[in-house]
Design a protein around this motif. Structure first.
Motif, PDB file in Angstrom:
ATOM      1  N   LYS A 173       0.829  -1.202   0.000  1.00 17.77           N
ATOM      2  CA  LYS A 173       0.000   0.000   0.000  1.00 17.77           C
ATOM      3  C   LYS A 173       0.869   1.261   0.000  1.00 17.77           C
ATOM      4  O   LYS A 173       0.650   2.207   0.764  1.00 17.77           O
ATOM      5  CB  LYS A 173      -0.931   0.017   1.232  1.00 17.77           C
ATOM      6  CG  LYS A 173      -1.827  -1.206   1.369  1.00 17.77           C
ATOM      7  CD  LYS A 173      -2.789  -1.344   0.199  1.00 17.77           C
ATOM      8  CE  LYS A 173      -3.692  -2.559   0.371  1.00 17.77           C
ATOM      9  NZ  LYS A 173      -4.598  -2.775  -0.773  1.00 17.77           N
ATOM     10  N   ASP A 174       1.839   1.286  -0.857  1.00 19.47           N
ATOM     11  CA  ASP A 174       2.757   2.415  -0.913  1.00 19.47           C
ATOM     12  C   ASP A 174       3.231   2.609  -2.343  1.00 19.47           C
ATOM     13  O   ASP A 174       3.288   1.662  -3.135  1.00 19.47           O
ATOM     14  CB  ASP A 174       3.961   2.174   0.011  1.00 19.47           C
ATOM     15  CG  ASP A 174       4.756   3.443   0.270  1.00 19.47           C
ATOM     16  OD1 ASP A 174       4.315   4.529  -0.172  1.00 19.47           O
ATOM     17  OD2 ASP A 174       5.823   3.356   0.916  1.00 19.47           O
ATOM     18  N   HIS A 175       3.545   3.875  -2.660  1.00 16.82           N
ATOM     19  CA  HIS A 175       4.130   4.195  -3.956  1.00 16.82           C
ATOM     20  C   HIS A 175       5.648   4.094  -3.870  1.00 16.82           C
ATOM     21  O   HIS A 175       6.251   4.356  -2.823  1.00 16.82           O
ATOM     22  CB  HIS A 175       3.741   5.615  -4.390  1.00 16.82           C
ATOM     23  CG  HIS A 175       2.280   5.759  -4.726  1.00 16.82           C
ATOM     24  ND1 HIS A 175       1.319   6.006  -3.776  1.00 16.82           N
ATOM     25  CD2 HIS A 175       1.619   5.687  -5.925  1.00 16.82           C
ATOM     26  CE1 HIS A 175       0.133   6.093  -4.356  1.00 16.82           C
ATOM     27  NE2 HIS A 175       0.283   5.906  -5.649  1.00 16.82           N
ATOM     28  N   TYR A 176       6.256   3.765  -4.996  1.00 12.58           N
ATOM     29  CA  TYR A 176       7.707   3.678  -5.085  1.00 12.58           C
ATOM     30  C   TYR A 176       8.184   4.521  -6.262  1.00 12.58           C
ATOM     31  O   TYR A 176       7.560   4.533  -7.329  1.00 12.58           O
ATOM     32  CB  TYR A 176       8.169   2.226  -5.247  1.00 12.58           C
ATOM     33  CG  TYR A 176       7.982   1.398  -3.997  1.00 12.58           C
ATOM     34  CD1 TYR A 176       8.983   1.329  -3.032  1.00 12.58           C
ATOM     35  CD2 TYR A 176       6.798   0.710  -3.772  1.00 12.58           C
ATOM     36  CE1 TYR A 176       8.813   0.583  -1.878  1.00 12.58           C
ATOM     37  CE2 TYR A 176       6.620  -0.037  -2.624  1.00 12.58           C
ATOM     38  CZ  TYR A 176       7.635  -0.093  -1.682  1.00 12.58           C
ATOM     39  OH  TYR A 176       7.456  -0.821  -0.535  1.00 12.58           O
ATOM     40  N   VAL A 177       9.288   5.215  -6.049  1.00 16.89           N
ATOM     41  CA  VAL A 177       9.881   6.082  -7.060  1.00 16.89           C
ATOM     42  C   VAL A 177      11.153   5.424  -7.571  1.00 16.89           C
ATOM     43  O   VAL A 177      11.999   4.988  -6.779  1.00 16.89           O
ATOM     44  CB  VAL A 177      10.193   7.477  -6.484  1.00 16.89           C
ATOM     45  CG1 VAL A 177      10.740   8.391  -7.570  1.00 16.89           C
ATOM     46  CG2 VAL A 177       8.960   8.084  -5.858  1.00 16.89           C
ATOM     47  N   VAL A 178      11.295   5.366  -8.881  1.00 19.06           N
ATOM     48  CA  VAL A 178      12.479   4.788  -9.513  1.00 19.06           C
ATOM     49  C   VAL A 178      13.214   5.902 -10.245  1.00 19.06           C
ATOM     50  O   VAL A 178      12.634   6.593 -11.090  1.00 19.06           O
ATOM     51  CB  VAL A 178      12.101   3.663 -10.492  1.00 19.06           C
ATOM     52  CG1 VAL A 178      13.350   3.060 -11.124  1.00 19.06           C
ATOM     53  CG2 VAL A 178      11.286   2.594  -9.780  1.00 19.06           C
ATOM     54  N   THR A 179      14.490   6.100  -9.902  1.00 23.49           N
ATOM     55  CA  THR A 179      15.312   7.136 -10.540  1.00 23.49           C
ATOM     56  C   THR A 179      16.595   6.505 -11.069  1.00 23.49           C
ATOM     57  O   THR A 179      17.156   5.602 -10.449  1.00 23.49           O
ATOM     58  CB  THR A 179      15.678   8.246  -9.541  1.00 23.49           C
ATOM     59  OG1 THR A 179      16.427   7.684  -8.444  1.00 23.49           O
ATOM     60  CG2 THR A 179      14.433   8.927  -9.008  1.00 23.49           C
ATOM     61  N   ALA A 180      17.029   6.988 -12.203  1.00 21.85           N
ATOM     62  CA  ALA A 180      18.273   6.503 -12.802  1.00 21.85           C
ATOM     63  C   ALA A 180      19.458   7.256 -12.203  1.00 21.85           C
ATOM     64  O   ALA A 180      19.402   8.465 -11.996  1.00 21.85           O
ATOM     65  CB  ALA A 180      18.245   6.696 -14.309  1.00 21.85           C
ATOM     66  N   VAL A 181      20.526   6.507 -11.928  1.00 18.27           N
ATOM     67  CA  VAL A 181      21.756   7.079 -11.395  1.00 18.27           C
ATOM     68  C   VAL A 181      22.916   6.466 -12.157  1.00 18.27           C
ATOM     69  O   VAL A 181      23.468   5.445 -11.757  1.00 18.27           O
ATOM     70  CB  VAL A 181      21.902   6.822  -9.881  1.00 18.27           C
ATOM     71  CG1 VAL A 181      23.172   7.458  -9.362  1.00 18.27           C
ATOM     72  CG2 VAL A 181      20.708   7.363  -9.120  1.00 18.27           C
ATOM     73  N   GLY A 182      23.247   7.047 -13.293  1.00 15.29           N
ATOM     74  CA  GLY A 182      24.373   6.531 -14.060  1.00 15.29           C
ATOM     75  C   GLY A 182      24.091   5.156 -14.608  1.00 15.29           C
ATOM     76  O   GLY A 182      23.186   4.944 -15.424  1.00 15.29           O
ATOM     77  N   LYS A 183      24.858   4.162 -14.146  1.00 16.74           N
ATOM     78  CA  LYS A 183      24.759   2.807 -14.663  1.00 16.74           C
ATOM     79  C   LYS A 183      23.782   1.929 -13.887  1.00 16.74           C
ATOM     80  O   LYS A 183      23.656   0.748 -14.189  1.00 16.74           O
ATOM     81  CB  LYS A 183      26.148   2.152 -14.644  1.00 16.74           C
ATOM     82  CG  LYS A 183      27.163   2.847 -15.538  1.00 16.74           C
ATOM     83  CD  LYS A 183      28.502   2.135 -15.483  1.00 16.74           C
ATOM     84  CE  LYS A 183      29.520   2.822 -16.387  1.00 16.74           C
ATOM     85  NZ  LYS A 183      30.836   2.142 -16.358  1.00 16.74           N
ATOM     86  N   SER A 184      23.117   2.474 -12.880  1.00 15.49           N
ATOM     87  CA  SER A 184      22.141   1.717 -12.105  1.00 15.49           C
ATOM     88  C   SER A 184      20.958   2.611 -11.784  1.00 15.49           C
ATOM     89  O   SER A 184      20.948   3.792 -12.135  1.00 15.49           O
ATOM     90  CB  SER A 184      22.771   1.158 -10.819  1.00 15.49           C
ATOM     91  OG  SER A 184      23.263   2.225 -10.016  1.00 15.49           O
ATOM     92  N   PHE A 185      19.958   2.057 -11.124  1.00 11.99           N
ATOM     93  CA  PHE A 185      18.817   2.863 -10.712  1.00 11.99           C
ATOM     94  C   PHE A 185      18.481   2.572  -9.256  1.00 11.99           C
ATOM     95  O   PHE A 185      18.738   1.486  -8.737  1.00 11.99           O
ATOM     96  CB  PHE A 185      17.600   2.627 -11.623  1.00 11.99           C
ATOM     97  CG  PHE A 185      17.012   1.236 -11.549  1.00 11.99           C
ATOM     98  CD1 PHE A 185      16.069   0.907 -10.593  1.00 11.99           C
ATOM     99  CD2 PHE A 185      17.399   0.261 -12.460  1.00 11.99           C
ATOM    100  CE1 PHE A 185      15.533  -0.363 -10.531  1.00 11.99           C
ATOM    101  CE2 PHE A 185      16.858  -1.014 -12.409  1.00 11.99           C
ATOM    102  CZ  PHE A 185      15.919  -1.321 -11.437  1.00 11.99           C
ATOM    103  N   HIS A 186      17.911   3.597  -8.591  1.00 16.78           N
ATOM    104  CA  HIS A 186      17.524   3.509  -7.200  1.00 16.78           C
ATOM    105  C   HIS A 186      16.007   3.407  -7.094  1.00 16.78           C
ATOM    106  O   HIS A 186      15.275   3.960  -7.914  1.00 16.78           O
ATOM    107  CB  HIS A 186      17.985   4.742  -6.421  1.00 16.78           C
ATOM    108  CG  HIS A 186      19.474   4.830  -6.274  1.00 16.78           C
ATOM    109  ND1 HIS A 186      20.099   5.836  -5.569  1.00 16.78           N
ATOM    110  CD2 HIS A 186      20.469   4.037  -6.727  1.00 16.78           C
ATOM    111  CE1 HIS A 186      21.402   5.661  -5.608  1.00 16.78           C
ATOM    112  NE2 HIS A 186      21.650   4.574  -6.313  1.00 16.78           N
ATOM    113  N   THR A 187      15.543   2.735  -6.061  1.00 15.28           N
ATOM    114  CA  THR A 187      14.122   2.663  -5.754  1.00 15.28           C
ATOM    115  C   THR A 187      13.897   3.232  -4.363  1.00 15.28           C
ATOM    116  O   THR A 187      14.529   2.789  -3.399  1.00 15.28           O
ATOM    117  CB  THR A 187      13.617   1.212  -5.816  1.00 15.28           C
ATOM    118  OG1 THR A 187      13.917   0.657  -7.107  1.00 15.28           O
ATOM    119  CG2 THR A 187      12.117   1.157  -5.583  1.00 15.28           C
TER     120      THR A 187
END
Length: 898
Positions: free
Chosen positions: A32-46
């Motif tokens: 029951k939560d939203h997650y944000v995915v952002t790109a950081v160079g060669k990988s991505f964070h959640t």
């Protein structure tokens, strides 16, 4: 010779949160939560939206991620011409290869994935089978694809925007062009679905936002922002008719769709263009990201309809200029960036990061937004010094700023700029002088500042009062390049552009000694515990001076360009230096030799060694991150040898934000996409005991009493020996008699007869021509080399029975020398297979205890025992190494200072 570095290995990068790639939002049904995915160079964070805390970091790519998209189950990323689908936020589940150019647009569409490359080739993939469902080729000269969207309720249809300004609706099932829109004479930059059916918002390059009805091809309303191209659009879905648009200068505009007017502005929301913007479903909360390395969450509860900053994760928006470990724990790194901010990065977890703020001439304006904050913004920090001893009482950090005579103080505990601004009292105008060197005494009471005019002053950091000057009228004829105070506040050491190094009495401020050098001083570094002083010169040479004896003891040559920074190890045996020739070198002071040298992709501008010696941190040219390198000598034995003078260093890749190696590991999975996969869920691969034994060892899982008592049977029997004979009960027991044994059994009617005869029979050794069960099992297994039957037999026996069976292997017990050799062979084979480790050790101990005399008298048995010793030693050394690693890690994690 070793390639790369023989001491340091890349660990991970700190301070990265996002870049210019637009963010993606996904909703986790179970959490029951939203997650944000952002790109950081060669990988991505959640990140989760509840606390904006980092949940996972993906495995690293071979290249930079160009776009990110997400649906309810997977995260899709494009790197060069390959698209990958990630599960659990870190592992590759599917790979889609087939594009000839780099992919720059992705759109998950039900069970399909739409991707577009730079040649405007649109491919539609089946997500699970990774097969191409459809291909549509556009001509870049006529229709270059720049935006992609699926209109709500439009079955099997996608809306495509172009650089030429036109738009098209395609049916991907029938591969037909449904409708073409003439456009508005400007390139389409972004497409966003409105809460109303058939309505979309079209962002154009000239700053216009078109709210258009697709069904009737009619424009409902047109807005214009004067800040340049529209970079992002999002709609509130909590009942308020508000549309938010982002610009290339970092401003956000809020438009009222009912009144068709500008509702509010959020200026300077980011320091650079807004890359991505999404309202959370049915919430007055919006998440934005930008290339300024900031991820921000806004809540819209203001009276004017604008949003206020709720949470944020931000790193440096400009490259760090100076980094230093703060305190003796080695867990926090102070970083001064070219964006005039001072930040603290934790090596343990991102939640411990601190933002001390931006340097401002007026402190009260430091937390405000807008023009006033930028007007009073100070120049970037070039040098700073920190001392933790009195951080609870007053400011513990002092910093010099580029091109200014003002020195600012900072409070680490309060995470804010201090109340004092120290200026030079020797210059007629502030533009005539610049603070160039600084240090804080070990007691934390005084700050010593060196100026470009050659003056050196002492200030009280608590009150900001000037306490005196060194020299008459100034300390040096040239600008001060380096400054250090010893551990006891007795001596101040200054280095200058006049190629002189001077030693001063701290309290009396009188000169004690002077040392002439071969070239102007670039910077100095003092190791207070050992009084070793490292001085880098403008001729690219590093000299090490004994501050007590005040003479040069070491001279290191090898750098080919200006030396940017230096760092001592905790015991002052190593000196690590970085240079603009892109090398990082480690010098050994006792042997005066070069121990390690490696190249980095971008020259290091600053470096620092952890007080505990576990990490080397570096900052690089045109790079926003702080990179950690692990010291391998703390975790493994390394025979480090000095490098020859002709050694050519090789390039080492800078570590990424992921803790995983820099490579992609694809996994095969047949999981149903109807199962909701959360970003925090982990995939653990099952390993059977046979697979584990190939890497480690397996235990028997038998009770301890079954094997621990084997070596102490005689002592146990002596202790359990009855002190008096058993007494006959007065009356017969009401229960049925049982036969003693490992598994109790009821006695048959005839079992009670002739008890003495059975007792003699059961306790006598099988030496009357009958072979023991153990000898028989050994003979059956010796040819096949499979001793599972022998092991299972011994497991089923009690310790007394095992003792009797092992005794029966000797010639006196009815066995033979060959039987003893067979049992030794069984032990060797078992240790080589790494199974039932503790059980085999107990059998070995008992066997050697019982048959030591026979082994000593027979040469063949002695040779077998030597082979057994070699196998046992190698097996135990491997296990001991694993124990040491685990104990080291557990001790590190249990350390209360962590």
């Amino acid at each position: 010779m070793p390639t790369g570095s023989q001491i340091f290995v890349g660990f991970r990068a700190l301070g990265f949160h996002c870049n210019h790639v637009p963010l993606a939002i996904r909703y986790h049904q179970r959490h029951k939560d939203h997650y944000v995915v952002t790109a950081v160079g060669k990988s991505f964070h959640t990140y989760n939206c509840s606390k904006l805390g980092i949940v996972s970091v993906s495995n690293a790519y071979p290249g930079v991620i160009r776009c990110v998209a997400a649906d309810a189950f997977l995260v899709f990323t494009a790197c060069q011409n390959i698209v990958r689908a990630f599960t659990h936020g870190r592992q590759v589940l599917y790979t889609y290869s087939g594009h000839g150019k780099d992919v720059h647009l992705l759109l998950p569409f039900g069970d399909h994935l739409v991707s577009v490359d730079e040649d405007s080739l649109l491919k539609i993939w089946d997500i699970k089978s990774t097969e191409i469902y459809l291909e549509i080729q556009f001509d870049n000269h006529v229709f270059e694809v720049t935006a992609l969207m699926h209109p709500t309720t439009y079955l099997n249809k996608i809306l495509v925007g172009s650089r030429q300004g036109t738009m098209q609706i395609w049916n991907i099932k029938s591969n037909k062009l449904v409708y073409s829109f003439s456009g508005w004479g400007s390139s389409v930059t972004v497409l966003e679905q409105a809460p109303a059916v058939d309505v979309v918002a079209v962002g154009l390059e000239d700053g216009r936002i078109i709210v258009h009805n697709l069904k009737y091809d009619e424009t409902i309303v047109t807005f214009t922002q004067e800040w340049g191209p529209v970079t992002a659009i999002s709609f509130r879905t909590d009942g308020h008719p508000i549309m938010a648009t982002g610009s290339a200068v970092g401003h956000i505009a809020l438009w009222n769709l009912e009144e068709k007017c500008l509702q509010a502005q959020m200026r300077d929301a980011h320091k650079s263009g807004v890359a991505g913007m999404k309202f959370l479903s049915s919430e007055p909360v919006m998440v934005t990201n930008s290339s300024d390395n900031a991820l921000k969450m806004w809540i819209f509860d203001q009276s004017d309809g604008s949003g206020r900053l709720l949470r944020f994760r931000a790193g440096h928006s400009a490259p760090p200029a100076k980094i230093r470990f703060y305190g003796q724990r080695g867990k926090d790194i102070l970083s001064a960036g070219q964006d005039s901010t001072l930040k603290s990065f934790s090596t343990m977890h991102e939640k411990h990061n601190k933002d001390l703020g931006q340097a401002n001439l007026k402190k009260k304006l430091g937390s405000r937004k807008g023009v006033l904050k930028q007007r009073f913004k100070m120049a970037p920090i070039t040098q700073f010094a920190a001392e933790k001893s009195r951080e609870s009482d007053w400011d513990s950090i002092a910093a010099c700023h580029q091109g200014t005579a003002m020195v600012t103080t900072w409070n680490y505990q309060q995470s804010t700029m201090g109340k004092h601004k120290l200026t030079c009292t020797h210059a007629a105008q502030a533009t005539d002088v610049e603070a160039t060197a600084i240090d804080i005494t070990s007691c934390g009471n005084f700050v010593v500042i060196g100026w470009s005019t050659g003056h050196v002053d002492t200030y009280n950091i608590q009150s900001g009062i000037h306490r005196g000057s060194f020299g008459n009228p100034k300390a040096h004829e040239g600008a001060i390049r380096g400054l250090a105070v010893d551990a006891l506040n007795q001596v101040v050491i200054t280095g200058s552009l006049d190629s002189k190094l001077k030693f001063w009495k701290f309290k009396l401020r009188k000169q004690l000694d002077s040392l002439a050098l071969d070239a102007p001083v670039n910077q100095i570094l003092l190791h207070r515990d050992s009084s070793m002083l490292a001085v880098s010169l403008d001729d690219f040479v590093v000299v090490v001076i004994d501050a007590d004896l005040r003479r040069v003891v070491r001279r290191f040559k090898g750098h080919l360009n200006r030396i940017t920074d230096m760092a001592f190890s905790q015991d002052a045996r190593w000196l690590v230096t970085s240079s603009m020739d892109s090398t990082i070198r480690t010098w050994d002071l006792p042997s005066s030799r070069l121990l390690d040298s490696f190249l980095v992709e971008d020259a290091a501008t600053s470096l620092t060694l952890s007080p505990t010696g576990d990490f080397l941190a570096t900052a690089h040219v045109d790079d926003l991150g702080v990179y950690l390198w692990s010291n391998k000598t703390l975790y493994t034995h390394l025979p480090i040898r000095p490098l020859p003078d002709t050694y050519e260093p090789s390039t080492v890749a800078q570590p990424g934000t992921s803790l995983e190696p820099e490579e992609i590991h694809e996994i095969d999975s047949d999981e149903d996409r109807s199962v909701d996969l959360g970003p925090g869920d982990l995939v653990s691969e099952f390993k059977s005991p046979q697979q584990i034994s190939a890497e480690l060892v397996t235990l028997s899982l038998l009770p301890n009493s079954r094997w621990k008592s084997l070596t102490n049977l005689e002592l146990i029997k002596q202790r359990n020996k009855p002190k008096e004979p058993p007494r006959v009960p007065k009356s017969a027991p009401f229960f049925l008699p049982t036969i003693a044994g490992l598994t109790p059994k009821f006695a048959a009617p005839g079992d009670g007869d002739d008890k003495d005869k059975d007792k003699v029979k059961s306790l006598s050794l099988p030496s009357f021509g009958r072979q023991s069960r153990l000898s028989s099992a050994l003979e059956q297994s010796i040819e096949s080399e499979q001793f599972s039957q022998v092991l299972n037999l011994l497991k089923s026996m009690s310790p007394s029975e095992i003792d009797m069976e092992l005794r029966s292997l000797a010639p006196l017990g009815g066995g033979s020398i060959e039987a003893l050799k067979q049992f030794l062979h069984f032990l060797i084979k078992g240790l080589q297979d790494n199974v039932d480790f503790e059980l085999l050790q107990a059998y070995t101990t008992l066997f050697l205890k019982l048959h030591g005399s026979e082994i000593a008298d027979d040469a063949d048995l002695a040779e077998e025992v030597r082979q057994l010793a070699v196998v046992q030693q190698s097996s135990w050394q491997r296990i001991q190494a694993q124990f040491n690693k685990c104990l080291c890690l557990i001790t590190y994690m249990k350390n209360p200072a962590v």
